[in-house]
Motif scaffolding. Sequence first.
Motif, PDB file in Angstrom:
ATOM      1  N   ALA A 112      85.215  41.182 -42.684  1.00  0.00           N
ATOM      2  CA  ALA A 112      85.588  41.695 -44.005  1.00  0.00           C
ATOM      3  C   ALA A 112      87.098  41.600 -44.217  1.00  0.00           C
ATOM      4  O   ALA A 112      87.853  41.770 -43.271  1.00  0.00           O
ATOM      5  CB  ALA A 112      85.118  43.134 -44.163  1.00  0.00           C
ATOM      6  N   PRO A 113      87.514  41.284 -45.403  1.00  0.00           N
ATOM      7  CA  PRO A 113      86.757  41.175 -46.653  1.00  0.00           C
ATOM      8  C   PRO A 113      86.305  39.751 -46.958  1.00  0.00           C
ATOM      9  O   PRO A 113      85.805  39.484 -48.044  1.00  0.00           O
ATOM     10  CB  PRO A 113      87.767  41.633 -47.708  1.00  0.00           C
ATOM     11  N   ASN A 114      86.478  38.841 -46.021  1.00  0.00           N
ATOM     12  CA  ASN A 114      86.201  37.425 -46.288  1.00  0.00           C
ATOM     13  C   ASN A 114      84.778  37.064 -45.886  1.00  0.00           C
ATOM     14  O   ASN A 114      84.544  36.322 -44.931  1.00  0.00           O
ATOM     15  CB  ASN A 114      87.223  36.553 -45.565  1.00  0.00           C
ATOM     16  N   MET A 115      83.840  37.613 -46.641  1.00  0.00           N
ATOM     17  CA  MET A 115      82.426  37.379 -46.383  1.00  0.00           C
ATOM     18  C   MET A 115      81.755  36.983 -47.693  1.00  0.00           C
ATOM     19  O   MET A 115      82.077  37.516 -48.744  1.00  0.00           O
ATOM     20  CB  MET A 115      81.763  38.638 -45.832  1.00  0.00           C
ATOM     21  N   ALA A 116      80.806  36.059 -47.596  1.00  0.00           N
ATOM     22  CA  ALA A 116      80.066  35.647 -48.795  1.00  0.00           C
ATOM     23  C   ALA A 116      78.618  35.349 -48.415  1.00  0.00           C
ATOM     24  O   ALA A 116      78.355  34.762 -47.372  1.00  0.00           O
ATOM     25  CB  ALA A 116      80.710  34.412 -49.416  1.00  0.00           C
ATOM     26  N   TRP A 117      77.734  35.770 -49.277  1.00  0.00           N
ATOM     27  CA  TRP A 117      76.301  35.481 -49.147  1.00  0.00           C
ATOM     28  C   TRP A 117      75.885  34.765 -50.422  1.00  0.00           C
ATOM     29  O   TRP A 117      76.069  35.297 -51.512  1.00  0.00           O
ATOM     30  CB  TRP A 117      75.509  36.770 -48.997  1.00  0.00           C
ATOM     31  N   VAL A 118      75.340  33.568 -50.270  1.00  0.00           N
ATOM     32  CA  VAL A 118      74.899  32.811 -51.442  1.00  0.00           C
ATOM     33  C   VAL A 118      73.442  32.419 -51.266  1.00  0.00           C
ATOM     34  O   VAL A 118      73.077  31.783 -50.267  1.00  0.00           O
ATOM     35  CB  VAL A 118      75.764  31.546 -51.659  1.00  0.00           C
ATOM     36  N   GLN A 119      72.624  32.804 -52.231  1.00  0.00           N
ATOM     37  CA  GLN A 119      71.224  32.387 -52.274  1.00  0.00           C
ATOM     38  C   GLN A 119      71.204  30.992 -52.878  1.00  0.00           C
ATOM     39  O   GLN A 119      71.547  30.812 -54.034  1.00  0.00           O
ATOM     40  CB  GLN A 119      70.422  33.366 -53.137  1.00  0.00           C
ATOM     41  N   ARG A 125      90.223  27.070 -50.948  1.00  0.00           N
ATOM     42  CA  ARG A 125      90.936  26.747 -49.705  1.00  0.00           C
ATOM     43  C   ARG A 125      92.179  27.629 -49.563  1.00  0.00           C
ATOM     44  O   ARG A 125      92.413  28.217 -48.511  1.00  0.00           O
ATOM     45  CB  ARG A 125      91.345  25.275 -49.701  1.00  0.00           C
ATOM     46  N   ASP A 126      92.964  27.752 -50.612  1.00  0.00           N
ATOM     47  CA  ASP A 126      94.188  28.552 -50.564  1.00  0.00           C
ATOM     48  C   ASP A 126      93.882  30.028 -50.308  1.00  0.00           C
ATOM     49  O   ASP A 126      94.648  30.720 -49.639  1.00  0.00           O
ATOM     50  CB  ASP A 126      94.984  28.401 -51.859  1.00  0.00           C
ATOM     51  N   LYS A 127      92.765  30.504 -50.844  1.00  0.00           N
ATOM     52  CA  LYS A 127      92.376  31.908 -50.656  1.00  0.00           C
ATOM     53  C   LYS A 127      91.959  32.189 -49.209  1.00  0.00           C
ATOM     54  O   LYS A 127      92.125  33.306 -48.721  1.00  0.00           O
ATOM     55  CB  LYS A 127      91.227  32.237 -51.610  1.00  0.00           C
ATOM     56  N   LEU A 128      91.434  31.174 -48.518  1.00  0.00           N
ATOM     57  CA  LEU A 128      90.890  31.384 -47.172  1.00  0.00           C
ATOM     58  C   LEU A 128      91.772  30.830 -46.055  1.00  0.00           C
ATOM     59  O   LEU A 128      91.470  31.048 -44.880  1.00  0.00           O
ATOM     60  CB  LEU A 128      89.498  30.749 -47.079  1.00  0.00           C
ATOM     61  N   ILE A 129      92.838  30.157 -46.384  1.00  0.00           N
ATOM     62  CA  ILE A 129      93.653  29.499 -45.361  1.00  0.00           C
ATOM     63  C   ILE A 129      94.123  30.508 -44.305  1.00  0.00           C
ATOM     64  O   ILE A 129      94.644  31.575 -44.627  1.00  0.00           O
ATOM     65  CB  ILE A 129      94.847  28.746 -45.992  1.00  0.00           C
ATOM     66  N   GLY A 130      93.816  30.185 -43.065  1.00  0.00           N
ATOM     67  CA  GLY A 130      94.230  31.014 -41.943  1.00  0.00           C
ATOM     68  C   GLY A 130      93.467  32.313 -41.768  1.00  0.00           C
ATOM     69  O   GLY A 130      93.798  33.119 -40.913  1.00  0.00           O
ATOM     70  N   LYS A 131      92.421  32.537 -42.577  1.00  0.00           N
ATOM     71  CA  LYS A 131      91.648  33.776 -42.488  1.00  0.00           C
ATOM     72  C   LYS A 131      90.295  33.512 -41.838  1.00  0.00           C
ATOM     73  O   LYS A 131      89.701  32.463 -42.031  1.00  0.00           O
ATOM     74  CB  LYS A 131      91.449  34.375 -43.881  1.00  0.00           C
ATOM     75  N   ARG A 132      89.824  34.497 -41.090  1.00  0.00           N
ATOM     76  CA  ARG A 132      88.487  34.415 -40.503  1.00  0.00           C
ATOM     77  C   ARG A 132      87.476  34.684 -41.611  1.00  0.00           C
ATOM     78  O   ARG A 132      87.650  35.581 -42.423  1.00  0.00           O
ATOM     79  CB  ARG A 132      88.364  35.441 -39.387  1.00  0.00           C
ATOM     80  N   PHE A 133      86.405  33.915 -41.618  1.00  0.00           N
ATOM     81  CA  PHE A 133      85.495  33.903 -42.747  1.00  0.00           C
ATOM     82  C   PHE A 133      84.051  33.813 -42.275  1.00  0.00           C
ATOM     83  O   PHE A 133      83.755  33.120 -41.306  1.00  0.00           O
ATOM     84  CB  PHE A 133      85.849  32.689 -43.626  1.00  0.00           C
ATOM     85  N   LEU A 134      83.148  34.518 -42.952  1.00  0.00           N
ATOM     86  CA  LEU A 134      81.709  34.417 -42.702  1.00  0.00           C
ATOM     87  C   LEU A 134      81.020  34.040 -44.003  1.00  0.00           C
ATOM     88  O   LEU A 134      81.205  34.703 -45.027  1.00  0.00           O
ATOM     89  CB  LEU A 134      81.136  35.740 -42.188  1.00  0.00           C
ATOM     90  N   LEU A 135      80.241  32.986 -43.949  1.00  0.00           N
ATOM     91  CA  LEU A 135      79.472  32.531 -45.105  1.00  0.00           C
ATOM     92  C   LEU A 135      78.013  32.409 -44.694  1.00  0.00           C
ATOM     93  O   LEU A 135      77.701  31.794 -43.675  1.00  0.00           O
ATOM     94  CB  LEU A 135      79.980  31.162 -45.575  1.00  0.00           C
ATOM     95  N   VAL A 136      77.133  33.021 -45.477  1.00  0.00           N
ATOM     96  CA  VAL A 136      75.695  32.849 -45.289  1.00  0.00           C
ATOM     97  C   VAL A 136      75.170  32.069 -46.483  1.00  0.00           C
ATOM     98  O   VAL A 136      75.360  32.469 -47.630  1.00  0.00           O
ATOM     99  CB  VAL A 136      74.955  34.194 -45.171  1.00  0.00           C
ATOM    100  N   LEU A 137      74.541  30.947 -46.196  1.00  0.00           N
ATOM    101  CA  LEU A 137      73.863  30.144 -47.208  1.00  0.00           C
ATOM    102  C   LEU A 137      72.374  30.306 -46.955  1.00  0.00           C
ATOM    103  O   LEU A 137      71.845  29.790 -45.969  1.00  0.00           O
ATOM    104  CB  LEU A 137      74.291  28.687 -47.119  1.00  0.00           C
TER     105      LEU A 137
END
Length: 176
Positions: free
Chosen positions: A25-32, A69-81
């Motif tokens: 968090a806060p760099n998490m996204a869930w996309v259906q 890309r600019d929003k996430l650069i260098g940040k740890r991120f979790l994406l669920v597709l």
Amino acid sequence: GMTGVGKTNLANFLYNEKQVQNHFAPNMAWVQVSGEFDIIRISQEIFEAVGGKATKAPRNFNKLQEVLRDKLIGKRFLLVLDDVWSESHRDWETLVGPFYTCAPGSKIVITTEKDKLLKNLGYKPLIKQLGSLPYDDALSLFALHALGVRNFDSHLSLKPYADDIVKKCDGFPLVA
């Protein structure tokens, strides 16, 4: 894995786990995803999930990817597709472009019924896929949800009915 074995539920459980939330968090996204693989819609949903304002999402796809890309650069991120049907390698390469700048340890989780998708992405097929439950485990799950107990030992008169129902569930946890 097959429909109904709980791929989405398992991913959802992990996504909402406190330790996972604290880690990403806060760099998490869930996309259906389901159905057509609409890269623009998916990218916009990811952008909004990581704090971008819907009204500020660029309408141009290339610009959207740059902003993401600019929003996430260098940040740890979790994406669920979730529930991906597309098997196109090109679609994936286009979608994940912005994520190459994320910090090490970033993860993308995909739920799909398509083994070919994993092969197209360069992953070896899973040796053991998520499958149906053994009968005893399905019966225990049914007892837990029906009666709030782990077995039918204290409800022997109901066990024959439970046996019939669980057999019809064919080991699918969501059905049980």
